[in-house]
Write a protein that holds these residues in place. Structure first.
Motif, PDB file in Angstrom:
ATOM      1  N   HIS A  33       0.831  -1.203   0.000  1.00 13.34           N
ATOM      2  CA  HIS A  33       0.000   0.000   0.000  1.00 13.34           C
ATOM      3  C   HIS A  33       0.868   1.256   0.000  1.00 13.34           C
ATOM      4  O   HIS A  33       1.798   1.368   0.786  1.00 13.34           O
ATOM      5  N   LEU A  34       0.540   2.188  -0.893  1.00 11.42           N
ATOM      6  CA  LEU A  34       1.206   3.492  -0.901  1.00 11.42           C
ATOM      7  C   LEU A  34       0.435   4.446  -0.013  1.00 11.42           C
ATOM      8  O   LEU A  34      -0.795   4.469  -0.046  1.00 11.42           O
ATOM      9  N   GLY A  35       1.160   5.243   0.749  1.00  6.62           N
ATOM     10  CA  GLY A  35       0.507   6.278   1.530  1.00  6.62           C
ATOM     11  C   GLY A  35      -0.001   7.377   0.607  1.00  6.62           C
ATOM     12  O   GLY A  35       0.364   7.434  -0.573  1.00  6.62           O
ATOM     13  N   PRO A  36      -0.826   8.272   1.119  1.00  2.27           N
ATOM     14  CA  PRO A  36      -1.413   9.313   0.264  1.00  2.27           C
ATOM     15  C   PRO A  36      -0.374  10.239  -0.360  1.00  2.27           C
ATOM     16  O   PRO A  36      -0.527  10.646  -1.513  1.00  2.27           O
ATOM     17  N   ASP A  37       0.677  10.575   0.362  1.00  2.00           N
ATOM     18  CA  ASP A  37       1.690  11.479  -0.184  1.00  2.00           C
ATOM     19  C   ASP A  37       2.503  10.806  -1.282  1.00  2.00           C
ATOM     20  O   ASP A  37       2.816  11.418  -2.293  1.00  2.00           O
ATOM     21  N   HIS A  38       2.851   9.537  -1.076  1.00  2.10           N
ATOM     22  CA  HIS A  38       3.558   8.794  -2.122  1.00  2.10           C
ATOM     23  C   HIS A  38       2.682   8.658  -3.365  1.00  2.10           C
ATOM     24  O   HIS A  38       3.153   8.808  -4.487  1.00  2.10           O
ATOM     25  N   SER A  39       1.396   8.376  -3.169  1.00  2.00           N
ATOM     26  CA  SER A  39       0.475   8.240  -4.301  1.00  2.00           C
ATOM     27  C   SER A  39       0.360   9.542  -5.082  1.00  2.00           C
ATOM     28  O   SER A  39       0.383   9.538  -6.319  1.00  2.00           O
ATOM     29  N   GLN A  40       0.222  10.653  -4.364  1.00  2.00           N
ATOM     30  CA  GLN A  40       0.133  11.954  -5.036  1.00  2.00           C
ATOM     31  C   GLN A  40       1.410  12.253  -5.810  1.00  2.00           C
ATOM     32  O   GLN A  40       1.353  12.721  -6.944  1.00  2.00           O
ATOM     33  N   ALA A  41       2.551  11.998  -5.184  1.00  2.00           N
ATOM     34  CA  ALA A  41       3.824  12.252  -5.860  1.00  2.00           C
ATOM     35  C   ALA A  41       3.941  11.396  -7.117  1.00  2.00           C
ATOM     36  O   ALA A  41       4.353  11.892  -8.171  1.00  2.00           O
ATOM     37  N   LEU A  42       3.554  10.141  -7.025  1.00  4.33           N
ATOM     38  CA  LEU A  42       3.621   9.247  -8.175  1.00  4.33           C
ATOM     39  C   LEU A  42       2.691   9.729  -9.291  1.00  4.33           C
ATOM     40  O   LEU A  42       3.065   9.731 -10.462  1.00  4.33           O
ATOM     41  N   ASP A  43       1.505  10.165  -8.933  1.00  6.49           N
ATOM     42  CA  ASP A  43       0.563  10.684  -9.935  1.00  6.49           C
ATOM     43  C   ASP A  43       1.139  11.907 -10.657  1.00  6.49           C
ATOM     44  O   ASP A  43       0.920  12.083 -11.854  1.00  6.49           O
ATOM     45  N   LEU A  44       1.863  12.745  -9.928  1.00  2.93           N
ATOM     46  CA  LEU A  44       2.456  13.940 -10.530  1.00  2.93           C
ATOM     47  C   LEU A  44       3.603  13.609 -11.483  1.00  2.93           C
ATOM     48  O   LEU A  44       4.012  14.446 -12.271  1.00  2.93           O
ATOM     49  N   CYS A  45       4.101  12.385 -11.402  1.00  2.00           N
ATOM     50  CA  CYS A  45       5.217  11.959 -12.250  1.00  2.00           C
ATOM     51  C   CYS A  45       4.754  11.286 -13.540  1.00  2.00           C
ATOM     52  O   CYS A  45       5.553  10.656 -14.233  1.00  2.00           O
ATOM     53  N   SER A  46       3.482  11.423 -13.894  1.00  3.32           N
ATOM     54  CA  SER A  46       2.973  10.761 -15.100  1.00  3.32           C
ATOM     55  C   SER A  46       3.666  11.279 -16.357  1.00  3.32           C
ATOM     56  O   SER A  46       3.803  10.562 -17.330  1.00  3.32           O
ATOM     57  N   GLY A  47       4.111  12.510 -16.328  1.00  3.53           N
ATOM     58  CA  GLY A  47       4.926  13.080 -17.400  1.00  3.53           C
ATOM     59  C   GLY A  47       6.237  13.548 -16.796  1.00  3.53           C
ATOM     60  O   GLY A  47       6.367  13.640 -15.575  1.00  3.53           O
ATOM     61  N   VAL A  48       7.200  13.845 -17.626  1.00  3.98           N
ATOM     62  CA  VAL A  48       8.494  14.311 -17.116  1.00  3.98           C
ATOM     63  C   VAL A  48       8.285  15.634 -16.392  1.00  3.98           C
ATOM     64  O   VAL A  48       7.666  16.558 -16.923  1.00  3.98           O
ATOM     65  N   THR A  49       8.771  15.702 -15.178  1.00  3.01           N
ATOM     66  CA  THR A  49       8.645  16.915 -14.376  1.00  3.01           C
ATOM     67  C   THR A  49       9.867  17.048 -13.470  1.00  3.01           C
ATOM     68  O   THR A  49      10.657  16.118 -13.346  1.00  3.01           O
ATOM     69  N   THR A  50      10.018  18.179 -12.843  1.00  4.83           N
ATOM     70  CA  THR A  50      11.164  18.405 -11.963  1.00  4.83           C
ATOM     71  C   THR A  50      10.781  18.171 -10.505  1.00  4.83           C
ATOM     72  O   THR A  50       9.604  18.215 -10.144  1.00  4.83           O
ATOM     73  N   VAL A  51      11.784  17.964  -9.702  1.00  4.98           N
ATOM     74  CA  VAL A  51      11.588  17.819  -8.263  1.00  4.98           C
ATOM     75  C   VAL A  51      10.942  19.086  -7.709  1.00  4.98           C
ATOM     76  O   VAL A  51      10.023  19.022  -6.890  1.00  4.98           O
ATOM     77  N   ALA A  52      11.385  20.247  -8.169  1.00  9.39           N
ATOM     78  CA  ALA A  52      10.835  21.522  -7.693  1.00  9.39           C
ATOM     79  C   ALA A  52       9.337  21.618  -7.981  1.00  9.39           C
ATOM     80  O   ALA A  52       8.560  22.071  -7.138  1.00  9.39           O
TER      81      ALA A  52
END
Length: 125
Positions: free
Chosen positions: A52-71
């Motif tokens: 199980h992914l926690g909510p913050d990990h899930s949100q971060a993973l969703d934001l990585c669907s396209g190439v993006t920066t850490v910032a």
């Protein structure tokens, strides 16, 4: 005081901001396990971590669907950059995201680059 009603915003209050302290999100860790810069590029691999992914990990993973920066991810999660790096390093360790060092031409000491980052962060907040 109005607390947001959506699932994604359960722990965010419009007036107070995030209701969970950043050190709680990172389980008290202060350093990511993988070195990343603010301009490091991150993208999801399509592999889901086991368990199980926690909510913050899930949100971060969703934001990585396209190439993006850490910032960009830190700004969208409304977390300090180091906490976002910890979440992303967890995801990278689980094989869920790939990270790449920033382009050498993206000199983070260049004032124009820094102004662009600051402008983008202000637009997100």
């Amino acid at each position: 005081m109005r607390i947001s009603e959506t699932d994604d915003d359960n722990w965010f209050d419009d007036a107070a901001g995030r209701l969970i302290r950043p050190y709680t999100v990172s389980n008290g860790r202060t350093e990511p396990s993988i070195r990343m810069e603010l301009l490091s590029m991150v993208i999801a691999t399509g592999r889901r971590p086991h368990g199980h992914l926690g909510p913050d990990h899930s949100q971060a993973l969703d934001l990585c669907s396209g190439v993006t920066t850490v910032a960009e991810i830190a700004a969208r999660l409304r977390l300090p950059a180091v906490v976002a790096k910890i979440l992303l390093s967890d995801l990278a360790g689980w094989g869920a995201v790939d990270t790449r060092a920033p382009d050498p031409m993206a000199d983070n000491s260049n004032p124009a680059v820094l102004e662009t980052i600051i402008y983008a962060l202000k637009q997100r907040l």
